[in-house]
Design an enzyme around this catalytic site. Structure first.
Site, PDB file in Angstrom:
ATOM      1  CB  SER A  17     -26.864   1.477  53.803  1.00 46.07           C
ATOM      2  OG  SER A  17     -25.446   1.460  53.807  1.00 46.07           O
ATOM      3  CB  THR A  64     -24.916   7.132  51.217  1.00 50.76           C
ATOM      4  OG1 THR A  64     -25.394   6.857  49.909  1.00 50.76           O
ATOM      5  CG2 THR A  64     -26.064   7.107  52.215  1.00 50.76           C
ATOM      6  CE  LYS A  68     -21.521   9.248  48.361  1.00 55.07           C
ATOM      7  NZ  LYS A  68     -21.196   8.418  47.169  1.00 55.07           N
ATOM      8  CG  ASN A  89     -16.832   8.127  50.209  1.00 50.80           C
ATOM      9  OD1 ASN A  89     -15.729   8.662  50.377  1.00 50.80           O
ATOM     10  ND2 ASN A  89     -16.960   6.850  49.887  1.00 50.80           N
ATOM     11  CG  ASP A 104     -17.661   6.852  46.403  1.00 53.99           C
ATOM     12  OD1 ASP A 104     -17.790   5.712  46.913  1.00 53.99           O
ATOM     13  OD2 ASP A 104     -18.455   7.787  46.618  1.00 53.99           O
ATOM     14  N   GLY A 129     -24.324  13.076  37.550  1.00 55.48           N
ATOM     15  CA  GLY A 129     -24.421  13.457  38.955  1.00 55.48           C
ATOM     16  C   GLY A 129     -23.125  13.271  39.719  1.00 55.48           C
ATOM     17  CE1 TYR A 216     -26.587  -2.458  47.416  1.00 54.59           C
ATOM     18  CE2 TYR A 216     -25.465  -0.483  46.656  1.00 54.59           C
ATOM     19  CZ  TYR A 216     -26.275  -1.126  47.570  1.00 54.59           C
ATOM     20  OH  TYR A 216     -26.773  -0.438  48.660  1.00 54.59           O
ATOM     21  N   GLY A 237     -21.681  -2.976  40.764  1.00 55.83           N
ATOM     22  CA  GLY A 237     -21.754  -2.029  41.870  1.00 55.83           C
ATOM     23  C   GLY A 237     -21.242  -2.589  43.182  1.00 55.83           C
TER      24      GLY A 237
END
Length: 274
Positions: A17, A64, A68, A89, A104, A129, A216, A237
């Site tokens: 993360s 994360t 969530k 989140n 988000d 998802g 990302y 990202g």
């Protein structure tokens, strides 16, 4: 309560993360001495106990996967948006209560707007998802036209349709083997994990529209690289990660998140991983 204020990110796995890097950079830029932000390896089974052990020094949490959705029944209040997309989140602690939100969705909208994408006549989503659900909610503010989602797992199609109904945002669901058709849209949001959309890179047309790829690291993805090579606009990202974290910082500290400082810290951290 001492002068220490604490926040952190929970998930499993969590070692990758970037949230600690971003939030600590925000605290430094804002001069918030005594604020701490760390990553905690917490799965769904451990989440209730972790929350129950938190003391009054805690300001908030970032969540994360896979937490969530699991956190929703464990908070006192959930925003309408977070409940609609079935994803919290962000948890903020105020007046002895747990407040759940989703940054988000507005983070996606802000990341697109920063890159000049205000409106799109048509849009497509790669994936079905939790991130695809947030993308659908974000597109409700960006795309007045049709949205098509190309899903790898057919079982997720019904779930995405239910979320679309709650958002009052119709979505057409198509199978993954037709995913290359997405590239005809003005805006494509790729929500699949790293590697899942790599094979689609060869199908990117000349002069495509805009691509928002939520991966990302590693960056650029083959899809994003092909998109740029063919003259399209790419939002990455890291843009999403930074913009949603900016909103989290504001909720947890009451101070506007310093976008530039947080992005610079994220870019430096990713460069170190390359």
């Amino acid at each position: 309560m001492s002068g220490i204020r604490r926040a952190g990110v929970l998930g499993s796995p969590i070692a990758h993360s970037l949230s600690p890097v971003l939030h600590r950079a925000a605290y430094a830029a804002l001069g918030l001495a005594g604020w701490e932000y760390d990553a905690y390896e917490v799965d769904e089974a451990a989440l209730p106990g972790f929350l129950d052990r938190l003391g009054p020094e805690w300001a908030g949490l970032s969540l994360t996967m896979p937490l969530k959705r699991a956190v929703i029944p464990l908070v006192d209040e959930v925003t309408e948006l977070a409940r609609a997309v079935e994803a919290v989140n962000t948890v903020v602690f105020r007046d002895g209560r747990r407040h759940g939100d989703n940054t988000d969705v507005p983070g996606m909208v802000n990341a697109l707007r920063e890159r000049g994408v205000e409106k799109a006549a048509s849009a497509a989503i790669l994936g079905g998802g939790a991130t695809a659900a947030s993308a659908l909610a974000a597109l409700a503010q960006v795309c007045p036209g049709e949205v098509t989602a190309y899903v790898r797992n057919p079982a997720r199609a019904d779930q995405l349709r239910k979320i679309a109904e709650r958002l009052d945002r119709p979505v057409r669901v198509a199978p993954w083997d037709r995913a290359a058709e997405a590239f005809a849209a003005e805006l494509v949001v790729a929500t699949t994990p790293a590697g899942a959309a790599d094979t689609l890179a060869a199908a990117v047309p000349d002069r495509p529209g805009a691509l928002f790829d939520v991966v990302y690291h590693p960056w650029p993805t083959p899809l994003a690289a092909a998109w740029q090579e063919r003259g399209g606009l790419v939002v990455g990202g890291l843009d999403l990660l930074v913009h949603q974290a900016v909103l989290q910082v504001e909720q947890m500290t009451g101070r506007p998140g310093p976008l530039a400082a947080m992005r610079a810290a994220g870019e430096a951290a990713l460069a170190g991983r390359a």
